[in-house]
Design a protein around this motif. Structure first.
Motif, short mmCIF file in Angstrom:
data_model
loop_
_atom_site.label_atom_id
_atom_site.label_comp_id
_atom_site.label_asym_id
_atom_site.label_seq_id
_atom_site.Cartn_x
_atom_site.Cartn_y
_atom_site.Cartn_z
N ARG A 1 9.57 5.58 -2.33
CA ARG A 1 8.65 5.72 -3.46
C ARG A 1 9.18 5.05 -4.72
O ARG A 1 8.43 4.40 -5.44
CB ARG A 1 8.42 7.20 -3.73
CG ARG A 1 7.54 7.48 -4.94
CD ARG A 1 7.50 8.96 -5.25
NE ARG A 1 6.55 9.69 -4.45
CZ ARG A 1 5.28 9.90 -4.79
NH1 ARG A 1 4.82 9.42 -5.91
NH2 ARG A 1 4.49 10.59 -4.02
N GLU B 1 0.86 -1.18 0.00
CA GLU B 1 0.00 0.00 0.00
C GLU B 1 0.90 1.23 0.00
O GLU B 1 2.03 1.17 0.49
CB GLU B 1 -0.95 -0.01 1.20
CG GLU B 1 -0.42 0.63 2.44
CD GLU B 1 -1.38 0.60 3.62
OE1 GLU B 1 -1.96 1.66 3.93
OE2 GLU B 1 -1.53 -0.46 4.22
N PHE B 2 0.40 2.32 -0.56
CA PHE B 2 1.17 3.55 -0.57
C PHE B 2 0.64 4.45 0.54
O PHE B 2 -0.57 4.64 0.68
CB PHE B 2 1.05 4.28 -1.92
CG PHE B 2 1.99 5.43 -2.02
CD1 PHE B 2 3.34 5.22 -2.27
CD2 PHE B 2 1.54 6.72 -1.85
CE1 PHE B 2 4.22 6.28 -2.35
CE2 PHE B 2 2.41 7.80 -1.94
CZ PHE B 2 3.76 7.57 -2.19
N ARG B 3 1.55 4.99 1.32
CA ARG B 3 1.17 5.92 2.39
C ARG B 3 1.69 7.30 2.01
O ARG B 3 2.89 7.57 2.09
CB ARG B 3 1.74 5.46 3.72
CG ARG B 3 1.09 4.19 4.21
CD ARG B 3 1.39 3.92 5.64
NE ARG B 3 0.79 2.64 6.04
CZ ARG B 3 1.18 1.95 7.08
NH1 ARG B 3 2.16 2.40 7.85
NH2 ARG B 3 0.60 0.82 7.38
N GLU B 4 0.76 8.13 1.60
CA GLU B 4 1.12 9.46 1.12
C GLU B 4 1.80 10.33 2.17
O GLU B 4 2.81 10.98 1.84
CB GLU B 4 -0.10 10.17 0.55
CG GLU B 4 0.27 11.43 -0.19
CD GLU B 4 -0.90 12.01 -0.94
OE1 GLU B 4 -0.77 13.17 -1.36
OE2 GLU B 4 -1.92 11.33 -1.11
N PRO B 5 1.32 10.36 3.41
CA PRO B 5 2.00 11.24 4.37
C PRO B 5 3.49 10.88 4.55
O PRO B 5 4.31 11.75 4.77
CB PRO B 5 1.24 11.03 5.67
CG PRO B 5 -0.07 10.45 5.28
CD PRO B 5 0.17 9.70 4.00
N GLU B 6 3.80 9.58 4.46
CA GLU B 6 5.18 9.14 4.62
C GLU B 6 5.91 9.06 3.28
O GLU B 6 7.12 8.84 3.25
CB GLU B 6 5.21 7.78 5.30
CG GLU B 6 4.60 7.81 6.69
CD GLU B 6 4.46 6.42 7.29
OE1 GLU B 6 5.45 5.67 7.26
OE2 GLU B 6 3.36 6.10 7.77
N ASP B 7 5.17 9.18 2.17
CA ASP B 7 5.72 9.13 0.82
C ASP B 7 6.50 7.84 0.58
O ASP B 7 7.64 7.85 0.09
CB ASP B 7 6.60 10.35 0.54
CG ASP B 7 6.88 10.52 -0.95
OD1 ASP B 7 5.99 10.22 -1.76
OD2 ASP B 7 8.01 10.93 -1.29
N CYS B 8 5.89 6.71 0.96
CA CYS B 8 6.56 5.43 0.77
C CYS B 8 5.54 4.31 0.61
O CYS B 8 4.36 4.47 0.89
CB CYS B 8 7.47 5.13 1.96
SG CYS B 8 6.59 4.91 3.51
N TRP B 9 6.03 3.17 0.14
CA TRP B 9 5.24 1.96 0.04
C TRP B 9 5.39 1.18 1.34
O TRP B 9 6.44 1.22 1.97
CB TRP B 9 5.73 1.10 -1.12
CG TRP B 9 5.57 1.75 -2.44
CD1 TRP B 9 6.53 2.41 -3.15
CD2 TRP B 9 4.38 1.83 -3.20
NE1 TRP B 9 6.00 2.90 -4.31
CE2 TRP B 9 4.68 2.55 -4.38
CE3 TRP B 9 3.09 1.35 -3.01
CZ2 TRP B 9 3.73 2.81 -5.35
CZ3 TRP B 9 2.14 1.60 -3.99
CH2 TRP B 9 2.46 2.33 -5.15
N ARG C 1 8.71 -0.32 5.28
CA ARG C 1 8.51 0.85 4.42
C ARG C 1 9.61 0.86 3.36
O ARG C 1 10.78 0.68 3.68
CB ARG C 1 8.56 2.12 5.25
CG ARG C 1 7.38 2.28 6.18
CD ARG C 1 7.65 3.39 7.20
NE ARG C 1 6.66 3.40 8.24
CZ ARG C 1 6.65 2.58 9.29
NH1 ARG C 1 7.60 1.70 9.44
NH2 ARG C 1 5.70 2.65 10.19
#
Length: 124
Positions: free
Chosen positions: A104, A78-86, A101
């Motif tokens: 990107r 899943e992509f977590r935008e606040p952390e800018d990582c998968w 984590r």
């Protein structure tokens, strides 16, 4: 991701108010914590911390070392935008036990900086 797993190692167990956590380290950084059941000597599913206030955690590090050998990468993320990582889930047997984590671009693991600081306070 699969190539990084052999470099994972357990840190010193941390006794928490709700149980025992074993930090999972990659190089000198923590990447996640594994909730540990000292009664069975096995990890608990991610998000399911145990309640073992009076249990001994002396064998948690060694038993976690064995669990790490059996980790499998789940073919999903899943992509977590606040952390800018998968975020890639890793499983042991039928349970997801840690999340890793990944940057990107997929080229490097992203440490859990808060946990890394906690581990360093307890002695790396």
């Amino acid at each position: 991701m699969k190539k990084a797993i052999p470099f994972f190692r357990p840190g010193k167990p941390i006794r928490r108010p709700d149980g025992i956590d074993v930090p999972i380290l990659y190089l000198d950084f923590a990447i996640d914590r594994m909730h540990f059941n000292p009664l069975s000597g096995t990890p608990l599913p991610k998000g399911f911390p145990g309640h073992f206030w009076e249990s001994e955690c002396s064998s948690a590090e060694e038993k976690t070392r064995e669990v790490l050998k059996g980790l499998k990468v789940i073919d999903a993320c899943e992509f977590r935008e606040p952390e800018d990582c998968w975020v890639v889930p890793l499983a042991w047997k039928s349970f997801i036990v840690i999340h890793v984590r990944v940057s990107r671009d997929g080229k490097e693991l992203v440490p859990d900086y808060g946990l890394t600081e906690e581990v360093r306070r307890h002695g790396l």
